[in-house]
Design a protein around this motif. Structure first.
Motif, PDB file in Angstrom:
ATOM      1  N   ALA A   1       0.849  -1.202   0.000  1.00 28.58           N
ATOM      2  CA  ALA A   1       0.000   0.000   0.000  1.00 28.58           C
ATOM      3  C   ALA A   1       0.883   1.250   0.000  1.00 28.58           C
ATOM      4  O   ALA A   1       1.913   1.296   0.676  1.00 28.58           O
ATOM      5  CB  ALA A   1      -0.895  -0.009   1.229  1.00 28.58           C
ATOM      6  N   SER A   2       0.460   2.245  -0.752  1.00 27.81           N
ATOM      7  CA  SER A   2       1.171   3.534  -0.761  1.00 27.81           C
ATOM      8  C   SER A   2       0.712   4.358   0.445  1.00 27.81           C
ATOM      9  O   SER A   2      -0.276   4.021   1.114  1.00 27.81           O
ATOM     10  CB  SER A   2       0.831   4.286  -2.050  1.00 27.81           C
ATOM     11  OG  SER A   2      -0.562   4.604  -2.020  1.00 27.81           O
ATOM     12  N   ALA A   3       1.391   5.479   0.649  1.00 28.37           N
ATOM     13  CA  ALA A   3       0.977   6.393   1.733  1.00 28.37           C
ATOM     14  C   ALA A   3      -0.460   6.856   1.482  1.00 28.37           C
ATOM     15  O   ALA A   3      -1.256   7.009   2.418  1.00 28.37           O
ATOM     16  CB  ALA A   3       1.923   7.579   1.789  1.00 28.37           C
ATOM     17  N   GLU A   4      -0.778   7.047   0.205  1.00 28.38           N
ATOM     18  CA  GLU A   4      -2.137   7.493  -0.139  1.00 28.38           C
ATOM     19  C   GLU A   4      -3.174   6.414   0.234  1.00 28.38           C
ATOM     20  O   GLU A   4      -4.226   6.719   0.793  1.00 28.38           O
ATOM     21  CB  GLU A   4      -2.173   7.755  -1.649  1.00 28.38           C
ATOM     22  CG  GLU A   4      -3.442   8.381  -2.146  1.00 28.38           C
ATOM     23  CD  GLU A   4      -3.506   8.304  -3.681  1.00 28.38           C
ATOM     24  OE1 GLU A   4      -2.455   8.284  -4.350  1.00 28.38           O
ATOM     25  OE2 GLU A   4      -4.640   8.245  -4.192  1.00 28.38           O
ATOM     26  N   ASP A   5      -2.859   5.163  -0.059  1.00 26.66           N
ATOM     27  CA  ASP A   5      -3.774   4.056   0.292  1.00 26.66           C
ATOM     28  C   ASP A   5      -3.998   4.012   1.806  1.00 26.66           C
ATOM     29  O   ASP A   5      -5.128   3.861   2.278  1.00 26.66           O
ATOM     30  CB  ASP A   5      -3.190   2.699  -0.140  1.00 26.66           C
ATOM     31  CG  ASP A   5      -3.010   2.573  -1.643  1.00 26.66           C
ATOM     32  OD1 ASP A   5      -3.726   3.263  -2.387  1.00 26.66           O
ATOM     33  OD2 ASP A   5      -2.144   1.770  -2.062  1.00 26.66           O
ATOM     34  N   VAL A   6      -2.899   4.111   2.543  1.00 23.71           N
ATOM     35  CA  VAL A   6      -3.004   4.044   4.009  1.00 23.71           C
ATOM     36  C   VAL A   6      -3.861   5.215   4.499  1.00 23.71           C
ATOM     37  O   VAL A   6      -4.762   5.044   5.339  1.00 23.71           O
ATOM     38  CB  VAL A   6      -1.589   4.067   4.659  1.00 23.71           C
ATOM     39  CG1 VAL A   6      -1.679   4.256   6.169  1.00 23.71           C
ATOM     40  CG2 VAL A   6      -0.836   2.776   4.327  1.00 23.71           C
ATOM     41  N   GLY A   7      -3.606   6.385   3.943  1.00 25.46           N
ATOM     42  CA  GLY A   7      -4.373   7.580   4.343  1.00 25.46           C
ATOM     43  C   GLY A   7      -5.867   7.408   4.067  1.00 25.46           C
ATOM     44  O   GLY A   7      -6.712   7.768   4.899  1.00 25.46           O
ATOM     45  N   ARG A   8      -6.179   6.816   2.929  1.00 30.35           N
ATOM     46  CA  ARG A   8      -7.606   6.615   2.585  1.00 30.35           C
ATOM     47  C   ARG A   8      -8.248   5.606   3.528  1.00 30.35           C
ATOM     48  O   ARG A   8      -9.396   5.758   3.945  1.00 30.35           O
ATOM     49  CB  ARG A   8      -7.728   6.124   1.139  1.00 30.35           C
ATOM     50  CG  ARG A   8      -7.435   7.226   0.121  1.00 30.35           C
ATOM     51  CD  ARG A   8      -7.683   6.731  -1.285  1.00 30.35           C
ATOM     52  NE  ARG A   8      -9.088   6.383  -1.503  1.00 30.35           N
ATOM     53  CZ  ARG A   8      -9.530   5.647  -2.515  1.00 30.35           C
ATOM     54  NH1 ARG A   8      -8.677   5.192  -3.408  1.00 30.35           N
ATOM     55  NH2 ARG A   8     -10.798   5.391  -2.650  1.00 30.35           N
ATOM     56  N   ALA A   9      -7.500   4.563   3.852  1.00 33.99           N
ATOM     57  CA  ALA A   9      -8.062   3.538   4.751  1.00 33.99           C
ATOM     58  C   ALA A   9      -8.300   4.117   6.147  1.00 33.99           C
ATOM     59  O   ALA A   9      -9.337   3.858   6.779  1.00 33.99           O
ATOM     60  CB  ALA A   9      -7.108   2.337   4.819  1.00 33.99           C
ATOM     61  N   VAL A  10      -7.356   4.914   6.605  1.00 29.47           N
ATOM     62  CA  VAL A  10      -7.509   5.527   7.935  1.00 29.47           C
ATOM     63  C   VAL A  10      -8.687   6.511   7.912  1.00 29.47           C
ATOM     64  O   VAL A  10      -9.495   6.559   8.857  1.00 29.47           O
ATOM     65  CB  VAL A  10      -6.194   6.224   8.375  1.00 29.47           C
ATOM     66  CG1 VAL A  10      -6.401   6.996   9.674  1.00 29.47           C
ATOM     67  CG2 VAL A  10      -5.069   5.193   8.532  1.00 29.47           C
ATOM     68  N   ALA A  11      -8.803   7.259   6.827  1.00 31.44           N
ATOM     69  CA  ALA A  11      -9.917   8.218   6.735  1.00 31.44           C
ATOM     70  C   ALA A  11     -11.260   7.482   6.749  1.00 31.44           C
ATOM     71  O   ALA A  11     -12.239   7.938   7.378  1.00 31.44           O
ATOM     72  CB  ALA A  11      -9.775   9.060   5.458  1.00 31.44           C
ATOM     73  N   ALA A  12     -11.312   6.327   6.081  1.00 34.01           N
ATOM     74  CA  ALA A  12     -12.566   5.553   6.060  1.00 34.01           C
ATOM     75  C   ALA A  12     -12.895   5.038   7.462  1.00 34.01           C
ATOM     76  O   ALA A  12     -14.055   5.074   7.910  1.00 34.01           O
ATOM     77  CB  ALA A  12     -12.424   4.377   5.086  1.00 34.01           C
ATOM     78  N   ALA A  13     -11.873   4.573   8.169  1.00 35.61           N
ATOM     79  CA  ALA A  13     -12.097   4.077   9.535  1.00 35.61           C
ATOM     80  C   ALA A  13     -12.524   5.223  10.448  1.00 35.61           C
ATOM     81  O   ALA A  13     -13.413   5.074  11.293  1.00 35.61           O
ATOM     82  CB  ALA A  13     -10.815   3.423  10.061  1.00 35.61           C
ATOM     83  N   ARG A  14     -11.911   6.373  10.271  1.00 35.63           N
ATOM     84  CA  ARG A  14     -12.250   7.555  11.088  1.00 35.63           C
ATOM     85  C   ARG A  14     -13.696   7.983  10.833  1.00 35.63           C
ATOM     86  O   ARG A  14     -14.454   8.265  11.756  1.00 35.63           O
ATOM     87  CB  ARG A  14     -11.257   8.684  10.745  1.00 35.63           C
ATOM     88  CG  ARG A  14     -11.533  10.027  11.334  1.00 35.63           C
ATOM     89  CD  ARG A  14     -11.526  10.040  12.844  1.00 35.63           C
ATOM     90  NE  ARG A  14     -10.224   9.770  13.404  1.00 35.63           N
ATOM     91  CZ  ARG A  14     -10.018   9.289  14.647  1.00 35.63           C
ATOM     92  NH1 ARG A  14     -11.038   9.039  15.443  1.00 35.63           N
ATOM     93  NH2 ARG A  14      -8.813   9.063  15.094  1.00 35.63           N
TER      94      ARG A  14
END
Ligand code: NAD
Length: 486
Positions: free
Chosen positions: A42-55
């Motif tokens: 996963a790229s930094a962007e992927d991780v950021g999107r996943a965290v945003a979805a969880a948030r």
């Protein structure tokens, strides 16, 4: 004919989303050597999107009643049961564990963890505390901790994630999982089941990759807490990187088994062999070293060899196989190194001791029994994590305790004795989180508290049923002044 290799997508906000990462890892079966899938990091962007979805999902999920969350946990458990055979088949192929003897049981326990979470969350009572002021009422509520990063290993690729996911979401957290790079397929299959069972979007998300992706996730500013299960060196890196983020840390073990002079030797041998060979020894609470009183050493060894004869190494899809291949080369190479070191220092290999030839991969390790292992060996001092039963002679209970406790790890120990008094000498003095008396170090139940002893590097917090829920939630204290109220 060319085989199409499946590319794993991340699961973010309720959808399978292609990774934007640039590097890709092949997932190779330890059973057959074939490439089963490709998992992009996963790229930094992927991780950021996943965290945003969880948030985004977390407040809505936490606002549901415990009964509504429990209903979804039950639905997931039911669907795991329905897909049991396929789920277990892929688990065996990717991880290497025997299908009939182990993988089916892992899947059943994965479902059971959801059922335990569903029932326990309905009974999370909290205290009403007397106040010194007659106008005040002091109430306490349990609140979820928020967004978790879940970082997990490859030895139980569904069972360990569920130990965090089930209690974590039941109590109202949301999660971004980063499964082991060696076993991402199990997590993908598991995620599909959770989604199909009606888990709301964003409650559990999955990204793939190795340590870099894990670190990116753990240090993401919008991740509140970390649930980690894995080795102690990684645990230390994670804790340093995560700083003040709250963490539940379940790390390595070096399971001592103590066989006292008054032990039932047949039973002790069966337990030691089970603990040494189950999951090819790749269990955090495996039998890593057996401390045998010298007075019963030779009779115990006879019993060990008798018990070990039943543990057939072979194809995990053959129902008579009890030991499959090890999962990966670095772990098998560690077993090679530990054996070589022990032999150099005077140990004797009395069974196995090498990789089996004529197998589809080099990961099929013969179940191994070693005697005369010194306390100066890597086997005694570090976690081996392979199919091995190493015998160390001791002359007294005091010596057994000293050798057992002279370790930087302290997870689960086993003691075999027919004396209750002696059993409690060990229970009281072993520096471990869990002690099993007269059964294997590999004995556990899904709802019991399990974890490392303080003062060791085996971690902190407790995995297991409601104990994980307590860790993954916090008390909110409310002081209510009722003096001016109608
Ligand atoms: P590992 O520490 O190599 O990896 C565990 C996870 O951490 C993987 O997902 C990995 O990608 C990730 N990771 C690695 N470096 C990271 C970093 N810097 N930041 C964030 N994430 C990172 O462990 P492993 O080889 O997968 O698993 C075997 C170990 O796990 C053994 O030591 C075993 O005892 C332990 N274990 C403990 C328990 C327990 O309950 N205590 C249970 C199972 C396994």
């Amino acid at each position: 004919m060319a085989v199409t290799v499946r590319t794993l997508d991340n699961f973010i906000g309720g959808e399978w989303v292609a990774s934007t990462g640039e590097s890709v890892r092949a997932v190779v079966s330890p059973v057959t050597g074939e490439t089963l899938a490709e998992a992009p990091d996963a790229s930094a962007e992927d991780v950021g999107r996943a965290v945003a979805a969880a948030r985004a999902a977390q407040p809505k999920w936490a606002a549901l009643s415990a009964w509504e969350r429990a209903k979804i946990c039950h639905a997931i458990a039911d669907l795991i049961d329905e897909r049991r055979a396929d789920f277990a088949h892929e688990l065996s192929l990717e991880q290497g564990k025997p299908y009939a003897a182990e993988a089916l049981g892992d899947i059943d326990e994965t479902a059971e963890n959801f059922r335990i979470a569903a029932e326990d969350v309905k009974r999370m009572e909290t205290a009403i505390i007397p106040s010194q002021d007659p106008n005040k009422r002091i109430l306490t509520f349990r609140k979820p901790n928020g967004v978790y990063a879940g970082i997990t290993p490859w030895n139980f690729p569904t069972l360990i994630p569920v130990e965090l996911i089930a209690p974590g979401i039941a109590v109202g957290n949301t999660v971004v999982m980063k499964p082991s790079e060696w076993t991402p397929i199990a997590m993908a299959n598991f995620m599909q089941i959770m989604a199909d069972a009606g888990l709301p979007d964003g409650v559990v998300n999955v990204v793939y990759g190795g340590g870099d992706v894990g670190e990116r996730l753990v240090t993401h500013p919008d991740v509140d807490c970390v649930g980690f299960v894995g080795s102690h060196p990684t645990a230390e890196k994670i804790v340093r990187a995560a700083g003040l983020k709250r963490s539940l840390i379940e790390a390595s073990g070096n399971g001592p088994v103590v066989v006292c002079e008054d032990a039932d030797l047949e039973r002790a041998a069966q337990g030691a062999v089970f603990g040494g060979f189950f999951c090819a020894g790749q269990v955090c609470c495996a039998t890593e070293r057996v401390l045998v009183h010298e007075g019963v050493h030779d009779s115990f060894l006879d019993e060990v060899l008798r018990a070990a004869a039943a543990w057939r190494l072979g194809d995990p899809f053959d129902d008579s196989t009890l030991v499959g291949p090890m999962n990966n080369e670095p772990t098998a190479a560690k077993m090679d190194r530990h054996l070589e070191d022990a032999v150099d220092k005077g140990a004797n290999i009395v069974l196995g001791g090498s990789r089996a030839g004529d197998r589809p991969t080099r990961l099929y390790y013969e179940p191994t029994v070693v005697t005369d292992v010194g306390v100066d060996t890597l086997i005694n001092q570090q976690e081996t994590f392979g199919p091995i039963v190493p015998l160390i002679r001791v002359r007294s209970d005091e010596e057994a305790l000293a050798v057992a406790n002279d370790s930087h790890l302290g997870l689960q120990a086993a003691v075999y004795t027919s004396s209750l008094k002696r059993a409690f000498q060990y229970v009281d003095n072993l520096r471990v989180g869990n002690v099993v008396v007269n059964d294997s170090t590999d004995y556990w139940e899904a709802h019991e508290p399990f974890g490392g002893a303080s003062g060791t590097q085996s971690g902190w917090g407790r995995i297991g049923g409601r104990y994980t829920m307590l860790d993954m939630s916090d008390l909110r204290t409310v002081v209510l002044d009722v003096g001016g109220l109608d």
